[in-house]
Design a protein around this motif. Structure first.
Motif, short mmCIF file in Angstrom:
data_model
loop_
_atom_site.label_atom_id
_atom_site.label_comp_id
_atom_site.label_asym_id
_atom_site.label_seq_id
_atom_site.Cartn_x
_atom_site.Cartn_y
_atom_site.Cartn_z
N VAL A 140 8.22 10.37 -8.84
CA VAL A 140 8.37 10.21 -7.99
C VAL A 140 9.17 8.83 -7.41
CG1 VAL A 140 7.25 11.38 -5.31
CG2 VAL A 140 6.77 11.82 -7.91
N HIS A 141 10.31 9.33 -6.19
CA HIS A 141 10.48 7.88 -5.25
C HIS A 141 10.74 8.63 -3.70
CE1 HIS A 141 14.26 7.01 -8.26
NE2 HIS A 141 12.26 7.08 -9.06
N SER B 253 12.61 13.26 -6.57
CA SER B 253 11.91 13.58 -7.78
C SER B 253 12.42 13.71 -8.58
CB SER B 253 10.54 14.13 -7.94
OG SER B 253 10.70 15.73 -7.57
N ARG B 254 12.03 13.79 -10.41
CA ARG B 254 12.52 13.95 -11.42
C ARG B 254 11.60 14.57 -12.14
NH1 ARG B 254 18.03 14.16 -14.63
NH2 ARG B 254 18.63 15.72 -13.53
N HIS C 88 0.45 -1.02 0.07
CA HIS C 88 -0.07 -0.02 0.21
C HIS C 88 0.98 0.77 -0.04
CE1 HIS C 88 -3.67 -2.19 0.54
NE2 HIS C 88 -2.76 -2.85 2.09
N ASP C 89 2.27 1.07 -0.06
CA ASP C 89 2.83 2.50 0.29
C ASP C 89 3.94 2.01 -0.69
OD1 ASP C 89 2.88 3.24 2.95
OD2 ASP C 89 4.14 1.74 3.37
N PRO C 90 3.65 3.80 -1.98
CA PRO C 90 4.28 4.04 -2.73
C PRO C 90 6.02 3.85 -2.46
CG PRO C 90 3.38 5.78 -2.69
CD PRO C 90 2.58 4.93 -1.58
N PHE C 91 6.60 3.10 -3.23
CA PHE C 91 8.14 4.09 -3.75
C PHE C 91 8.23 3.83 -4.87
CE2 PHE C 91 9.59 0.03 -1.00
CZ PHE C 91 8.93 0.24 0.19
N THR C 92 8.06 4.14 -6.38
CA THR C 92 8.56 4.92 -7.16
C THR C 92 7.00 4.76 -7.87
OG1 THR C 92 9.77 4.82 -8.82
CG2 THR C 92 9.27 2.77 -8.20
N VAL C 93 7.45 6.22 -7.99
CA VAL C 93 5.71 6.58 -9.24
C VAL C 93 6.15 7.17 -10.40
CG1 VAL C 93 3.60 7.18 -9.54
CG2 VAL C 93 4.48 6.39 -7.31
N SER C 94 5.99 6.53 -11.66
CA SER C 94 6.40 7.13 -13.19
C SER C 94 5.72 7.61 -13.67
CB SER C 94 7.43 6.29 -13.78
OG SER C 94 8.81 6.46 -13.09
#
Length: 285
Positions: free
Chosen positions: A234-235, A276-277, A64-70
Motif C-alpha cells: 500500500v502507498h 495498492s497492489r 508516524h505516517d505510513p508512506f509505503t507498507v509491504s
C-alpha cells in the motif's frame, strides 16, 4: 420524540482505533488482541491486520505516517492474542524505515509468524502541494444510488459469518455487483463508497483497511470462495479529507491460480490518497 442522531466517532476514539490498539510490553514488542469483529467466514481481514502492525511501527519509528507498507501473509491469523515485534531499519530526516512481524501462538504455545512487514514512514503534512497526474477519480454513482448488504431482497448467504460487514459503510457501484445476482461481468472490477460504520473519518491507518475491504474482484470474474492474500503493498499518498472515500479495484490477469488486485482510494476532494497492489490466490474449481 425521535431519537437524537448519534455523533460520528472521532479518529482515535472509535471501534477501529480500539480494535487496532497495541500495548508496549518492552521496546519493540507490542501486545494486541485481534478482534473477531473484523473477520469474514472466520478469517481475519488482511487490511485490518496491516493496520494493527502499522500502528506498532508508528510508535516505534520517529515518523508516524505510513508512506509505503509491504506485507507478506505467511499463515492465517485468528481472533485472539497476538504480539507485534518491530525493528528500526534506518532513520533519516524525512523518512524512516522499519520492519515488523505479527505472531500468534499455536496449541503448544510456540510463536507462529502470521505477517512480515517492511514499511517506510514520513510526515504527510510536510509534503509539497504540487500534483501532476493523469489519474482520474472512479465514476461511482452517488451513495444513495449504490448498494449495501441491506439492499438485497433477502439477507446474503452467510451474512451471519461476516462480522466485518457490520463495521463498515460499504456501498457498491450497481454496475459492479452483477456477480451477486449470478451475472458477473467478467471484467474483474469492483467500485464502492467506503467508510466506517460509526462515522469515523478516514486517516492513513484506515486507508490500509480500505484497500482490502471490498468484495474480491474474483467474484466479478465468476469465481466464488475465499481469495487469500499472499502479498499486499500500500502507498499512502495524502492525508484524506473528511467524508467517505471511493475505492476502485481491478484485476487484469488471473493465471496459475493467482491474480493481482490494483486499488485506488479517492477522498471527498477528488485526491488520490492511496494506491495498492496485492497478489492473491484463487481457489479454482
Amino acid at each position: 420524540m425521535p431519537e437524537a442522531a448519534t455523533a460520528p466517532a472521532a479518529v482515535g476514539d472509535s471501534e477501529f482505533d480500539r480494535d487496532t490498539a497495541v500495548t508496549a510490553r518492552e521496546p519493540g514488542v507490542y501486545d494486541t488482541d485481534l478482534s473477531a469483529g473484523w473477520t469474514i467466514f472466520g478469517a481475519v481481514n488482511g487490511g485490518y491486520l496491516l493496520a494493527v502492525v502499522a500502528r506498532a511501527l508508528a510508535d516505534t519509528l520517529p515518523h508516524h505516517d505510513p508512506f509505503t507498507v509491504s506485507a507478506h501473509y505467511l499463515s492465517a491469523s485468528r481472533p485472539g492474542p497476538a504480539v507485534v515485534r518491530t525493528e528500526t531499519v534506518r532513520t533519516g530526516r524525512t523518512l524512516s524505515t522499519g520492519q515488523a512481524s505479527l505472531l500468534q501462538y499455536d496449541e503448544q504455545g510456540r510463536e507462529v509468524e502470521r505477517i512480515r512487514v517492511l514499511a517506510t514512514y514520513g510526515d504527510l503534512d510536510a509534503l509539497p502541494d504540487d500534483v501532476r497526474t493523469s489519474a482520474k477519480p472512479p465514476a461511482v454513482p452517488p451513495i444513495g444510488q449504490c448498494l449495501g448488504p441491506a439492499d438485497g431482497p433477502a439477507p446474503a448467504a452467510g451474512a451471519d459469518q461476516q462480522p466485518i460487514a457490520e463495521r463498515l459503510m460499504l456501498k457498491l457501484d450497481p454496475s459492479t455487483v452483477g456477480w451477486a445476482l449470478g451475472q458477473p461481468s467478467g471484467k474483474g472490477e469492483v467500485r464502492a463508497w467506503f467508510g466506517l460504520a460509526d462515522g469515523r473519518d478516514a486517516d492513513p491507518l484506515s486507508l490500509l483497511l480500505a484497500v482490502d475491504a471490498l468484495p474480491p474482484t474474483a467474484f466479478d470474474l465468476g469465481i466464488a470462495g475465499w481469495v487469500p492474500t499472499v502479498e499486499l503493498t500500500v502507498h499512502v499518498r495524502s492525508r484524506p479529507a473528511p467524508g467517505p472515500v471511493r475505492v476502485s479495484i481491478t484485476t487484469r490477469n488471473l493465471a496459475g491460480g493467482f491474480l493481482e488486485e490494483d486499488a485506488e482510494v479517492w477522498d471527498s476532494e477528488d485526491r488520490l490518497v492511496a494506491q495498492s497492489r496485492q497478489l492473491a490466490r484463487v481457489r479454482l474449481g
